[in-house]
Design a protein around this motif. Sequence first.
Motif, PDB file in Angstrom:
ATOM      1  N   CYS A   1      91.173 -68.651 102.362  1.00  0.00           N
ATOM      2  CA  CYS A   1      90.949 -69.822 103.210  1.00  0.00           C
ATOM      3  C   CYS A   1      91.021 -69.441 104.681  1.00  0.00           C
ATOM      4  O   CYS A   1      91.286 -68.294 105.040  1.00  0.00           O
ATOM      5  CB  CYS A   1      91.959 -70.927 102.891  1.00  0.00           C
ATOM      6  N   GLY A   2      90.798 -70.439 105.528  1.00  0.00           N
ATOM      7  CA  GLY A   2      90.818 -70.217 106.972  1.00  0.00           C
ATOM      8  C   GLY A   2      92.143 -69.673 107.459  1.00  0.00           C
ATOM      9  O   GLY A   2      92.191 -68.872 108.406  1.00  0.00           O
ATOM     10  N   THR A   3      93.237 -70.104 106.833  1.00  0.00           N
ATOM     11  CA  THR A   3      94.555 -69.603 107.230  1.00  0.00           C
ATOM     12  C   THR A   3      94.637 -68.095 107.041  1.00  0.00           C
ATOM     13  O   THR A   3      95.139 -67.370 107.913  1.00  0.00           O
ATOM     14  CB  THR A   3      95.657 -70.294 106.402  1.00  0.00           C
ATOM     15  N   ASP A   4      94.152 -67.597 105.904  1.00  0.00           N
ATOM     16  CA  ASP A   4      94.155 -66.153 105.650  1.00  0.00           C
ATOM     17  C   ASP A   4      93.299 -65.412 106.684  1.00  0.00           C
ATOM     18  O   ASP A   4      93.689 -64.368 107.207  1.00  0.00           O
ATOM     19  CB  ASP A   4      93.616 -65.855 104.251  1.00  0.00           C
ATOM     20  N   ILE A   5      92.148 -65.991 106.988  1.00  0.00           N
ATOM     21  CA  ILE A   5      91.228 -65.361 107.942  1.00  0.00           C
ATOM     22  C   ILE A   5      91.825 -65.361 109.342  1.00  0.00           C
ATOM     23  O   ILE A   5      91.759 -64.356 110.068  1.00  0.00           O
ATOM     24  CB  ILE A   5      89.865 -66.080 107.911  1.00  0.00           C
ATOM     25  N   HIS A   6      92.437 -66.489 109.749  1.00  0.00           N
ATOM     26  CA  HIS A   6      93.051 -66.554 111.070  1.00  0.00           C
ATOM     27  C   HIS A   6      94.242 -65.606 111.166  1.00  0.00           C
ATOM     28  O   HIS A   6      94.456 -64.972 112.204  1.00  0.00           O
ATOM     29  CB  HIS A   6      93.493 -67.979 111.369  1.00  0.00           C
ATOM     30  N   ALA A   7      95.032 -65.514 110.106  1.00  0.00           N
ATOM     31  CA  ALA A   7      96.164 -64.583 110.099  1.00  0.00           C
ATOM     32  C   ALA A   7      95.665 -63.141 110.221  1.00  0.00           C
ATOM     33  O   ALA A   7      96.222 -62.336 110.991  1.00  0.00           O
ATOM     34  CB  ALA A   7      96.976 -64.761 108.824  1.00  0.00           C
ATOM     35  N   TYR A   8      94.631 -62.825 109.480  1.00  0.00           N
ATOM     36  CA  TYR A   8      94.050 -61.485 109.547  1.00  0.00           C
ATOM     37  C   TYR A   8      93.554 -61.183 110.961  1.00  0.00           C
ATOM     38  O   TYR A   8      93.700 -60.068 111.465  1.00  0.00           O
ATOM     39  CB  TYR A   8      92.910 -61.377 108.546  1.00  0.00           C
ATOM     40  N   GLY A   9      92.980 -62.196 111.609  1.00  0.00           N
ATOM     41  CA  GLY A   9      92.446 -62.003 112.954  1.00  0.00           C
ATOM     42  C   GLY A   9      93.460 -62.159 114.068  1.00  0.00           C
ATOM     43  O   GLY A   9      93.131 -61.991 115.247  1.00  0.00           O
ATOM     44  N   GLY A  10      94.711 -62.500 113.733  1.00  0.00           N
ATOM     45  CA  GLY A  10      95.751 -62.652 114.750  1.00  0.00           C
ATOM     46  C   GLY A  10      95.755 -63.982 115.446  1.00  0.00           C
ATOM     47  O   GLY A  10      96.349 -64.128 116.525  1.00  0.00           O
ATOM     48  N   ASN A  11      95.135 -65.010 114.821  1.00  0.00           N
ATOM     49  CA  ASN A  11      94.991 -66.311 115.489  1.00  0.00           C
ATOM     50  C   ASN A  11      95.696 -67.450 114.765  1.00  0.00           C
ATOM     51  O   ASN A  11      95.444 -68.622 115.082  1.00  0.00           O
ATOM     52  CB  ASN A  11      93.495 -66.660 115.604  1.00  0.00           C
TER      53      ASN A  11
END
Length: 337
Positions: free
Chosen positions: A37-47
């Motif tokens: 989900c977006g949370t995983d993607i944002h965490a991966y991207g540092g955001n």
Amino acid sequence: MKSIVCEQPNQLKKVESKRPIPKAGEALIRIQRIGICGTDIHAYGGNQPFFTYPRVLGHELSGYIEFIPNNELGLKAGDQVSIIPYMECGECIACRNGKTNCCKDMKVLGVHIEGGMSEWITVPYTHLVRAEGLTLDQAAMVEPLSIGAHAVRRAEIQQGEFVLVIGAGPIGLGVMAFAKDQGAKVIAMDVNKERLAFASEWAKVDYTLNVLNNPFDKLVDLTNGEMPTIVFDATGNAKSMTEAFNYAAHGGKLIYVGLVKADISFNDPEFHKKELTLMGSRNATLEDFHYVVDTLKCKKVDLNRYITHRTQFDQLIEQFEDWLTPEANVIKAIVEI
């Protein structure tokens, strides 16, 4: 036990550890599906707000109960379940008022505490929802769909009213589908024409608008100058969330479903002139999870097209970067163990 850890921004690593041992009141779950989900993607991207590294990601989960103590819910070993990943304190004012989704000391799997991107996980058995009659894919999608269902429930939609949903990502699409189920005339708005076409086909929205093509005037035309009485913003984009104030009708509601790591400002005279109701919608409750399970059992929501990408657990790290590109056209990706 294999797990995948986000050690720091833009770095995933596979690690080996011992299988967790359930504490009192906990069940041991053998994970079978993990939604990205977006949370995983944002965490991966540092955001991702409220996030610390290293962290095992993953909170869209389904699997089978391996062990569970005797319980009042009738759950037993072998049951297929979805996991409610929001670990509330049970004591704060929100919890005491039944609003466990916005607990003052919330700990979310894969964000504040270790998530489910592992072969096994232990969770309180009170955070399990029986998902018999669903596929493992469907059971893993109960959580993201419940976020949309919760937002729609907060909005208290009336039959036939105009509802604008900004953002045609996985969460926004869920909002659209459940708003339609409540009898709304739904308008989808996004910058991506492919996403808008998908919203039209999958969520059966009534109208689509591209943000780049003067959406304000088109909303005026669609609503005979009155504007939508309910506006959801599911973008997690500060500019979009700010502009969303312009789209709500006098006496209307604006519900922020997306989360952004920024400040949002608005013009107070306009806000008061319209007597707008501004709401946040966070996570979901047990009631929302049961509603989504029942909806999926009735085949009101088709997840065959909603899940557009998948991979095996052992190939996830190699695959993850490819899913981040716009060219990948990912609606929802899922991992099989």
